[in-house]
Scaffold this active site. Sequence first.
Site, PDB file in Angstrom:
ATOM      1  CG  HIS A 105       1.702  -0.048   4.350  1.00 24.15           C
ATOM      2  ND1 HIS A 105       1.373  -1.594   5.899  1.00 24.15           N
ATOM      3  CD2 HIS A 105       0.847   1.022   4.612  1.00 24.15           C
ATOM      4  CE1 HIS A 105       0.317  -0.956   5.538  1.00 24.15           C
ATOM      5  NE2 HIS A 105       0.313   0.461   4.846  1.00 24.15           N
ATOM      6  CG  ASP A 141      -2.210  -0.865   0.872  1.00 25.01           C
ATOM      7  OD1 ASP A 141      -1.682  -1.439   0.636  1.00 25.01           O
ATOM      8  OD2 ASP A 141      -2.924  -0.991   1.814  1.00 25.01           O
TER       9      ASP A 141
END
Length: 278
Positions: free
Chosen positions: A246, A99
């Site tokens: 992430h 992400d």
Amino acid sequence: MRSKRGSRPGTVATVAAAGTVAVGLLTAFVGTSAGAAASGRHPGWEQSVRAARVQQQAAAPAHRPSHAKPAKPKAPRKVSRSISHHTVAGGRSVSLTLDDGPHPEWTPKTLDLLRRYHVKATFCLIGPNAERHPKLVKRIVAEGHRLCDHSVDHDTGMDHKSVAYQKQQILGAKRMIDKASGGARVHYYRAPGGAFTPASRRIAAEHGMRPLGWIVDPGDWQLPGTEAIVRHAKEQVEDGAVLLFHDGGGDRSESYQALQQLLPWLKEQGYSFSFPKA
């Protein structure tokens, strides 16, 4: 040409000559028009199959029926509105999602790591980040990974905002990602912080994006340290799980170092890598 019985030779010759002149003028006119049209084409255009059709049409008057309808835009793919938490392969497989990128430092390093271990992942992109780094978006696509819309502003309170605001966040990001990627398919939409609503799931699905959740959240976004990230991921992993990591949103050195340990460990445990259900 053979004359009809009873006609005079002089008249026949005159008509034939006039016909020859008319044909010559017509040939010259058509040849000039076709040559002018072809002069701006690619050098190999004259040898193409399409060229033969166009040149045949050049001799006939152009006519388009007034009732002709313009081509309809391509309809988005039909996808489920339900949130996807599992891999399409099922069984002993996992799906890695990343992400908040693309990030100019951590996305390239993560892509290099994925290539080393032959892993395909899903990158959930923030619209403005994609707009700033189109080369990275194109690299993600070129290396066989999938794209996911992660909104314009990463507003984790989107579920308390108006439907119009949610639509702007979802479709605004998609437009940015589409432009950066050159039109590659955006398979998923992930709400920031998981703040899905029935409206946001409907909007995403109507535009061909399956809502994307997760099962494994090792908390790398909280920067707890590499060892904690790896430990939490190992404790939570299960067959068919979507993993949340992430590669953007700040310093992702801990996430990167955790993946350096986790990817080979998952393979040692017999896990394969698959995409989420779309």
